[in-house]
Each structure stands twice: as C-alpha cells, then as structure tokens.
Design a protein around this motif. Structure first.
Motif, PDB file in Angstrom:
ATOM      1  N   THR A  66       6.593 -34.992 -14.656  1.00 57.00           N
ATOM      2  CA  THR A  66       7.547 -35.016 -13.558  1.00 57.00           C
ATOM      3  C   THR A  66       7.406 -36.286 -12.740  1.00 57.00           C
ATOM      4  O   THR A  66       6.399 -36.988 -12.823  1.00 57.00           O
ATOM      5  CB  THR A  66       7.334 -33.814 -12.613  1.00 57.00           C
ATOM      6  OG1 THR A  66       6.002 -33.869 -12.085  1.00 57.00           O
ATOM      7  CG2 THR A  66       7.532 -32.506 -13.337  1.00 57.00           C
ATOM      8  N   ARG A  83       3.299 -37.547 -12.700  1.00 58.16           N
ATOM      9  CA  ARG A  83       2.316 -36.461 -12.671  1.00 58.16           C
ATOM     10  C   ARG A  83       2.635 -35.437 -13.739  1.00 58.16           C
ATOM     11  O   ARG A  83       3.798 -35.216 -14.080  1.00 58.16           O
ATOM     12  CB  ARG A  83       2.278 -35.796 -11.293  1.00 58.16           C
ATOM     13  CG  ARG A  83       1.685 -36.714 -10.236  1.00 58.16           C
ATOM     14  CD  ARG A  83       1.448 -36.001  -8.918  1.00 58.16           C
ATOM     15  NE  ARG A  83       0.754 -36.888  -7.997  1.00 58.16           N
ATOM     16  CZ  ARG A  83      -0.556 -37.060  -7.960  1.00 58.16           C
ATOM     17  NH1 ARG A  83      -1.322 -36.388  -8.798  1.00 58.16           N
ATOM     18  NH2 ARG A  83      -1.103 -37.893  -7.108  1.00 58.16           N
ATOM     19  N   ASP A  85       1.919 -31.445 -14.827  1.00 54.60           N
ATOM     20  CA  ASP A  85       1.484 -30.141 -14.328  1.00 54.60           C
ATOM     21  C   ASP A  85       0.653 -29.436 -15.394  1.00 54.60           C
ATOM     22  O   ASP A  85       1.109 -29.223 -16.519  1.00 54.60           O
ATOM     23  CB  ASP A  85       2.696 -29.282 -13.967  1.00 54.60           C
ATOM     24  CG  ASP A  85       2.283 -27.951 -13.368  1.00 54.60           C
ATOM     25  OD1 ASP A  85       2.044 -27.899 -12.155  1.00 54.60           O
ATOM     26  OD2 ASP A  85       2.170 -26.969 -14.139  1.00 54.60           O
ATOM     27  N   GLN A  90      -1.750 -30.845 -10.501  1.00 50.59           N
ATOM     28  CA  GLN A  90      -0.977 -32.065 -10.692  1.00 50.59           C
ATOM     29  C   GLN A  90      -1.921 -33.209 -11.064  1.00 50.59           C
ATOM     30  O   GLN A  90      -2.721 -33.660 -10.256  1.00 50.59           O
ATOM     31  CB  GLN A  90      -0.206 -32.408  -9.415  1.00 50.59           C
ATOM     32  CG  GLN A  90       0.839 -31.376  -9.034  1.00 50.59           C
ATOM     33  CD  GLN A  90       1.954 -31.294 -10.071  1.00 50.59           C
ATOM     34  OE1 GLN A  90       2.596 -32.298 -10.387  1.00 50.59           O
ATOM     35  NE2 GLN A  90       2.183 -30.104 -10.594  1.00 50.59           N
TER      36      GLN A  90
END
Length: 353
Positions: A66, A83, A85, A90
């Motif tokens: 993201t 980042r 997930d 994160q």
C-alpha cells in the motif's frame, strides 16, 4: 524506551528470480521483530538498467502493498517506498537504484540510506533466510550489545556438486559456538550496530569494488578498532550455488582471488612500513603454493580425492597471496578478459558480478 530503527538491506544485481522469491520472506522476517523494533526492508539495485524495480513492485503488490510513492534519485531510476501489511503490522519497504558498478557502491549506498537508523542487516540476493534468522541476529545483539553479529551460511546447491567440489570444502559454512567472538564476517549475513560504525567512521573501500574482499577489510577494521563480532548459531541464511559455480575451475578462481584479497586486507590494515610485509607474504604464498601443489599431486596419485581437492585449493590460494603481495588485484567481478590489474590511483573500471 525508544524503539530502534532496523533496516534489512538486500543488494541485488540482475537476479530477479531470486529477488522475487525472497522479498516476501524478508518482509516476514521484519515482522518477526516488529514487537521490539521499527523494521523495514531496503532493496539496493546495482543494475545500471534498474531492472529490479518492477520486480519489487510486482512481487509485493499482491501481498498487501500500500501507499506506494516515487521520488527522484541519482540516475534514471526512481526510488520507491511504501508499506506492506503483515497481520496488521505495517512493514516499510524501500527500493533505491545505485548505478555505480561494484558491490562496494551497493554496500555504501545501504549505509547512506540507513544513516539515521540504529541497526543495519545485510543479506545478498543469492541467499535465503531460514526461519528465525533475523530474530537470532537481534537477540544476540540485544544480549551482548556487540558491534556486529553474524551467523552460518550453508550452501544450497542447484544440483548435487561434483565430488571434487564437495571434497574441496569451498562452500562449507563456518561454525562457532553461539555467542562466540569471531574475528571477521561475511557481509552477506551481518548485523551492524550503526552507532559503532558511525563512531569509527567506517565505510566499504572502493578499491575492493571489483575484486571482492571488501567485507573482510570492513570487519577487520571494525575488530582492530575494538569492535566485537558475535556468532549467532540460529541466524542461518542458505546461499544458492548455481551449477556454473559448482565447478573445479570456478572454485580455483575463487581461491586465487581470495588469496590475493587476504593479503591485501592485511597489508592495508598493517599501519606500518608495508614493503617488508609484502615481501614476507609473497614468500609465504610461494612456499604454500609449491608445497601444497606437491601434496596435491601425491594425493591424486594415491587416489585420495578429499586431500587432493583441499591441497589444490590451498596451492591456488598461495599463488593468489603472491599476486596480492605485489598489489595485483584479481577482479572477480570485472569484465571477462580483464581479471588482473595493477592498482593505478584514481582509476575506475566498469563491470560487476
């Protein structure tokens, strides 16, 4: 307590299939220490064409990637940061392009990118971290607060090696007791306390950019300045060995280069008049080359393959010591046909591994 910032740096050069497979593993490794530190993954691409950038994007885009952004850097490629997930954590990911050829340029770029961080962990693009690798490095550092931590690097052969190659021990991983103090380390599996590195003003020496041996020089400078390197038995990375490297010819070339670099590192860290040291190492290398050549021939005659391989490798390393003592650089990562070169101050050549 402020959480330390930890960067896992992977240097890569046109090994995109390896990179594609290992990136998710590095993100998972980072997540394994996120309860204690603020980890991120850094990819330093040494390909002049920046070929790894799309691999980084594509490999992680489907894994929760993201907030992807770009920014200008030196050269034609753009940096990228974002980042990932991982179970609600994160994990930062950064891609940078280092167009200057040579492994030293890549390692120094990683140091520059981590200039404000607390810990830097190196891993190479032909290595696969085993479960618990990063946690073991960090645990050893947290326990001892040493300047650096290293661990085992066993070989992962693409196919079973020929008997001579296996007998030579060229790809054997070195071992030590957990927590033992060691004198040097392979930078492909190394955690650095950056406060110590900055205090000592350490950098990787550009003179070793095309020859290899930069890790030996760096870690020897670290220990000679009082820094301590510890061994973590659980910090295991498997080093991939393709078929073209698992040959007698490649092993002997590596032994020759290693002998040369071994002498150059010791001369460069001697801190005293160097000519007598060069003469002594040249004599030692010549004696080693001659004696082990004879021993290898004897082992071959009696059918002792293990002894033959070890002595042949040692003899070739002795020859490398002679040329290293004469300040002839063996360019393992140079262009074909230009393996040897005398040092000329300020000169630079292209080429890479």
């Amino acid at each position: 307590m402020v959480e330390p910032v930890l960067t896992i740096a992977m240097l890569t050069y046109r090994r995109n299939s390896y990179l594609r497979a290992v990136l998710p593993l590095l993100v998972d490794q980072a997540a394994s220490v996120a309860h204690w530190a603020r980890p991120r993954v850094l990819v330093v691409d040494n390909d002049p064409q920046a070929g790894a950038r799309p691999v980084v994007v594509a490999a992680l885009d489907g894994c929760g990637f993201t907030d992807f952004g770009t920014g200008a850097v030196s050269g034609s490629a753009a940096a990228a940061t974002g980042r990932v997930d991982v179970g609600g954590l994160q994990i930062g990911l950064t891609y940078v392009h280092e167009p200057e050829p040579g492994i030293v340029a890549g390692r120094n770029r990683a140091l520059d990118e981590a200039r404000d961080d607390d810990l830097l962990v190196f891993i190479d693009d032909d290595e696969t971290p085993e479960p618990g690798w990063l946690a073991a490095l960090v645990a050893q550092w947290r326990t001892t607060r040493c300047a650096a931590v290293t661990g085992p690097t066993p070989a992962d052969f693409a196919e079973p090696p020929p008997p001579w190659v296996e007998a030579s021990g060229a790809f054997d991983s070195w071992q030590a007791e957990d927590g033992a103090q060691v004198g040097s380390a392979d930078t492909g599996n190394l955690l650095l306390d950056l406060a110590v590195v900055r205090r000592l003003g350490l950098r990787f020496d550009p003179r070793y950019g095309l020859t290899g041996g930069e890790d030996s020089l760096f870690t020897r400078q670290l220990t000679r300045a009082g820094g301590v390197i510890r061994f973590a038995t659980g910090a295991v990375v498997s080093k991939k060995v393709p078929r073209q490297r698992a040959t007698r010819a490649w092993v002997l070339r590596r032994a020759f280069r290693s002998g040369s670099s071994w002498v150059r590192v010791r001369v460069d860290t001697a801190g005293r008049v160097r000519l007598p040291l060069r003469v002594a190492y040249a004599a030692k290398g010549a004696a080693k080359a001659g004696a082990d050549f004879v021993r290898g021939a004897g082992a071959r005659l009696r059918g002792d393959l293990s002894a033959q391989a070890r002595y042949e490798v040692s003899s070739r390393g002795g020859l490398g010591m002679v040329v290293g003592a004469c300040d002839v650089r063996v360019r393992e990562y140079g262009r074909p046909g230009r393996r040897l070169a005398r040092h000329v101050g300020g000169s630079r050549t292209g080429g890479r591994r």
